[in-house]
Every structure is written in structure tokens, then in C-alpha cells.
Design a protein around this motif. Structure first.
Motif, PDB file in Angstrom:
ATOM      1  N   GLU A  34      -3.732  10.086  -3.465  1.00 32.43           N
ATOM      2  CA  GLU A  34      -3.910   8.896  -2.637  1.00 32.43           C
ATOM      3  C   GLU A  34      -3.145   9.159  -1.361  1.00 32.43           C
ATOM      4  O   GLU A  34      -2.002   9.622  -1.388  1.00 32.43           O
ATOM      5  CB  GLU A  34      -3.345   7.655  -3.344  1.00 32.43           C
ATOM      6  CG  GLU A  34      -3.454   6.356  -2.549  1.00 32.43           C
ATOM      7  CD  GLU A  34      -2.340   6.148  -1.536  1.00 32.43           C
ATOM      8  OE1 GLU A  34      -2.563   5.406  -0.560  1.00 32.43           O
ATOM      9  OE2 GLU A  34      -1.248   6.733  -1.696  1.00 32.43           O
ATOM     10  N   THR A  35      -3.787   8.922  -0.225  1.00 29.97           N
ATOM     11  CA  THR A  35      -3.114   9.021   1.065  1.00 29.97           C
ATOM     12  C   THR A  35      -3.569   7.855   1.919  1.00 29.97           C
ATOM     13  O   THR A  35      -4.480   7.123   1.541  1.00 29.97           O
ATOM     14  CB  THR A  35      -3.377  10.389   1.740  1.00 29.97           C
ATOM     15  OG1 THR A  35      -2.515  10.528   2.871  1.00 29.97           O
ATOM     16  CG2 THR A  35      -4.833  10.549   2.152  1.00 29.97           C
ATOM     17  N   ARG A  79     -13.604  12.824  -1.129  1.00 29.91           N
ATOM     18  CA  ARG A  79     -13.324  11.412  -1.411  1.00 29.91           C
ATOM     19  C   ARG A  79     -13.796  11.056  -2.808  1.00 29.91           C
ATOM     20  O   ARG A  79     -14.782  11.597  -3.310  1.00 29.91           O
ATOM     21  CB  ARG A  79     -14.026  10.512  -0.382  1.00 29.91           C
ATOM     22  CG  ARG A  79     -13.552  10.686   1.046  1.00 29.91           C
ATOM     23  CD  ARG A  79     -12.147  10.133   1.223  1.00 29.91           C
ATOM     24  NE  ARG A  79     -11.652  10.364   2.566  1.00 29.91           N
ATOM     25  CZ  ARG A  79     -11.424   9.398   3.432  1.00 29.91           C
ATOM     26  NH1 ARG A  79     -11.640   8.143   3.119  1.00 29.91           N
ATOM     27  NH2 ARG A  79     -10.951   9.690   4.624  1.00 29.91           N
ATOM     28  N   TYR A  91      -4.602   2.991  -9.716  1.00 28.71           N
ATOM     29  CA  TYR A  91      -4.899   2.540  -8.353  1.00 28.71           C
ATOM     30  C   TYR A  91      -6.064   1.552  -8.340  1.00 28.71           C
ATOM     31  O   TYR A  91      -6.952   1.609  -9.193  1.00 28.71           O
ATOM     32  CB  TYR A  91      -5.259   3.721  -7.443  1.00 28.71           C
ATOM     33  CG  TYR A  91      -4.100   4.619  -7.125  1.00 28.71           C
ATOM     34  CD1 TYR A  91      -3.118   4.221  -6.233  1.00 28.71           C
ATOM     35  CD2 TYR A  91      -3.999   5.878  -7.712  1.00 28.71           C
ATOM     36  CE1 TYR A  91      -2.051   5.060  -5.934  1.00 28.71           C
ATOM     37  CE2 TYR A  91      -2.941   6.716  -7.412  1.00 28.71           C
ATOM     38  CZ  TYR A  91      -1.976   6.306  -6.523  1.00 28.71           C
ATOM     39  OH  TYR A  91      -0.919   7.123  -6.231  1.00 28.71           O
ATOM     40  N   PHE A 130      -8.692   7.933  -1.354  1.00 26.30           N
ATOM     41  CA  PHE A 130      -8.545   8.647  -2.613  1.00 26.30           C
ATOM     42  C   PHE A 130      -9.375   9.918  -2.538  1.00 26.30           C
ATOM     43  O   PHE A 130     -10.524   9.899  -2.092  1.00 26.30           O
ATOM     44  CB  PHE A 130      -9.002   7.773  -3.781  1.00 26.30           C
ATOM     45  CG  PHE A 130      -8.243   6.476  -3.858  1.00 26.30           C
ATOM     46  CD1 PHE A 130      -6.970   6.438  -4.412  1.00 26.30           C
ATOM     47  CD2 PHE A 130      -8.778   5.305  -3.351  1.00 26.30           C
ATOM     48  CE1 PHE A 130      -6.260   5.255  -4.464  1.00 26.30           C
ATOM     49  CE2 PHE A 130      -8.074   4.109  -3.399  1.00 26.30           C
ATOM     50  CZ  PHE A 130      -6.808   4.094  -3.963  1.00 26.30           C
ATOM     51  N   HIS A 166       2.600   3.947  -1.998  1.00 26.69           N
ATOM     52  CA  HIS A 166       2.547   4.414  -3.388  1.00 26.69           C
ATOM     53  C   HIS A 166       3.416   5.640  -3.632  1.00 26.69           C
ATOM     54  O   HIS A 166       3.267   6.311  -4.647  1.00 26.69           O
ATOM     55  CB  HIS A 166       1.099   4.715  -3.779  1.00 26.69           C
ATOM     56  CG  HIS A 166       0.188   3.547  -3.635  1.00 26.69           C
ATOM     57  ND1 HIS A 166       0.251   2.434  -4.446  1.00 26.69           N
ATOM     58  CD2 HIS A 166      -0.797   3.295  -2.737  1.00 26.69           C
ATOM     59  CE1 HIS A 166      -0.666   1.556  -4.079  1.00 26.69           C
ATOM     60  NE2 HIS A 166      -1.311   2.052  -3.042  1.00 26.69           N
ATOM     61  N   SER A 189      -5.817   2.824   1.669  1.00 30.17           N
ATOM     62  CA  SER A 189      -5.737   4.025   0.833  1.00 30.17           C
ATOM     63  C   SER A 189      -7.044   4.809   0.857  1.00 30.17           C
ATOM     64  O   SER A 189      -8.124   4.239   0.751  1.00 30.17           O
ATOM     65  CB  SER A 189      -5.432   3.655  -0.620  1.00 30.17           C
ATOM     66  OG  SER A 189      -4.126   3.163  -0.759  1.00 30.17           O
ATOM     67  N   SER A 220      -5.931  14.944  -8.120  1.00 29.69           N
ATOM     68  CA  SER A 220      -6.335  13.841  -7.250  1.00 29.69           C
ATOM     69  C   SER A 220      -5.144  13.423  -6.408  1.00 29.69           C
ATOM     70  O   SER A 220      -4.013  13.851  -6.640  1.00 29.69           O
ATOM     71  CB  SER A 220      -6.846  12.668  -8.084  1.00 29.69           C
ATOM     72  OG  SER A 220      -7.953  13.049  -8.871  1.00 29.69           O
ATOM     73  N   SER A 264       0.807  -1.223   0.000  1.00 32.16           N
ATOM     74  CA  SER A 264       0.000   0.000   0.000  1.00 32.16           C
ATOM     75  C   SER A 264       0.840   1.273   0.000  1.00 32.16           C
ATOM     76  O   SER A 264       0.298   2.369   0.133  1.00 32.16           O
ATOM     77  CB  SER A 264      -0.930   0.000   1.214  1.00 32.16           C
ATOM     78  OG  SER A 264      -1.833  -1.082   1.143  1.00 32.16           O
ATOM     79  N   GLU A 319      -1.818  14.423 -10.196  1.00 27.42           N
ATOM     80  CA  GLU A 319      -1.851  13.727  -8.915  1.00 27.42           C
ATOM     81  C   GLU A 319      -0.805  14.319  -7.976  1.00 27.42           C
ATOM     82  O   GLU A 319       0.358  14.463  -8.350  1.00 27.42           O
ATOM     83  CB  GLU A 319      -1.549  12.240  -9.111  1.00 27.42           C
ATOM     84  CG  GLU A 319      -1.490  11.474  -7.812  1.00 27.42           C
ATOM     85  CD  GLU A 319      -1.053  10.018  -7.981  1.00 27.42           C
ATOM     86  OE1 GLU A 319      -1.143   9.282  -6.986  1.00 27.42           O
ATOM     87  OE2 GLU A 319      -0.623   9.633  -9.089  1.00 27.42           O
ATOM     88  N   PRO A 359     -10.875   5.032  -6.643  1.00 23.61           N
ATOM     89  CA  PRO A 359      -9.503   4.980  -7.148  1.00 23.61           C
ATOM     90  C   PRO A 359      -9.436   5.546  -8.572  1.00 23.61           C
ATOM     91  O   PRO A 359     -10.370   5.416  -9.354  1.00 23.61           O
ATOM     92  CB  PRO A 359      -9.176   3.482  -7.139  1.00 23.61           C
ATOM     93  CG  PRO A 359     -10.101   2.894  -6.139  1.00 23.61           C
ATOM     94  CD  PRO A 359     -11.352   3.719  -6.206  1.00 23.61           C
TER      95      PRO A 359
END
Length: 155
Positions: free
Chosen positions: A110-111, A131, A138, A146, A34, A144, A108, A32, A72, A134
Motif C-alpha cells: 500500500e502506498t 494495481r 485494508y 494498492f 499505514h 491509498s 503486495s 490513511s 507486504e 485492497p
């Protein structure tokens, strides 16, 4: 605070990014994580910013262009000594405005979902991220979160 585009060649930037990767690997399962490594951050589709105060590195962040209008956020990091001083908010504001000027219409990210990432998620929500499913390459991942935000075109 001076925020500018950076070429990732300074030793303090390399050290901050290495610390960033090490910490992410310590709090997130390997499948996980990234985050981009230095070589990936140096690719042409990535713009990388640093924040400095009288030459002292405070933080960094990057935007990777996914396509002509979608980017991103990657590698947002504030140095330990500069946390809770508004560095991340200033960096994010600059990254968003520069990205809009560059023609991006959506950003966008991912965290993580772990408690460790709660301050990051709160910052992104404060800036209007919401939110989303993905995106890009992803896949759904319980570790994750998103998020995405539409950008206002700037000239």
C-alpha cells in the motif's frame, strides 16, 4: 553498498524510521497512514533490511508476512543524502529475492496516491507491480494505491 537483515537497534535506523513516520504523517491524512512503528517492525513476522555504504545508512525496507505465501512491503525509505543513487531499487531487488527464497509467492503493498508518492509508485511499476484491490485488512481509500506482484520461486 551492503544490504543485510537488521534488528532495528542502531540509532541511525531508529532516526530514519522516525523521520519516515513524521513525513508520512505530514503528507497523508491520519486515517490513511499505514506505516508500522518500531514495535510493529520488530515482530517475528517482519523481516527488516538496511542498506549501508561503509557503515553509513542509506535506506531501509521491510516485508511483513501476511500468510505462508503472501507478504507486504513496509517502511521503504531512502535517506535524504542517498536519494537518486539506486538505493531503493537495490533494496527492493534484495527484499524480493529473499522473500521468494523464504517461500513467499506474492508481495503486495500500500502506498499513497498523492504526488509525493509518485516516485515510489514508479519504482514499484518498474519492478513489475500492478494495481490491485485492497488486500489483508485494508479497505478502499482514496489516499491509498494498492499494488501486487507474483514472485518466481527461488531455492
Amino acid at each position: 553498498m551492503d544490504i543485510s537483515i537488521d534488528d532495528l537497534s542502531a540509532s541511525d535506523v531508529v532516526a530514519l524510521l522516525e523521520e519516515h513516520l513524521a513525513e508520512l504523517r505530514a503528507v497523508t491524512p491520519p486515517e490513511s497512514v499505514h506505516a508500522l512503528d518500531l514495535d510493529a517492525l520488530r515482530r517475528p513476522e517482519v523481516t527488516f533490511w538496511t542498506a549501508r555504504d561503509h557503515g553509513v545508512l542509506l535506506g531501509c525496507g521491510a516485508v511483513r508476512r501476511l500468510d505462508a505465501h503472501h507478504g507486504e512491503i513496509k517502511s521503504m525509505r531512502t535517506s535524504s543524502a542517498a536519494q537518486r543513487r539506486g538505493v531503493a531499487a537495490a533494496l527492493l531487488a534484495r527484499m524480493l529475492s529473499d522473500s521468494a527464497r523464504a517461500g513467499l509467492r506474492r508481495i503486495s503493498l500500500e502506498t499513497g496516491t498523492e504526488e509525493f508518492f509518485a516516485p515510489a509508485r514508479a519504482l514499484y511499476e518498474k519492478f513489475g507491480f500492478s494495481r490491485c484491490p485492497p488486500f489483508g485488512e485494508y479497505q478502499e481509500d482514496p489516499n491509498s494505491a494498492f499494488m501486487t506482484k507474483l514472485l518466481t520461486p527461488l531455492v
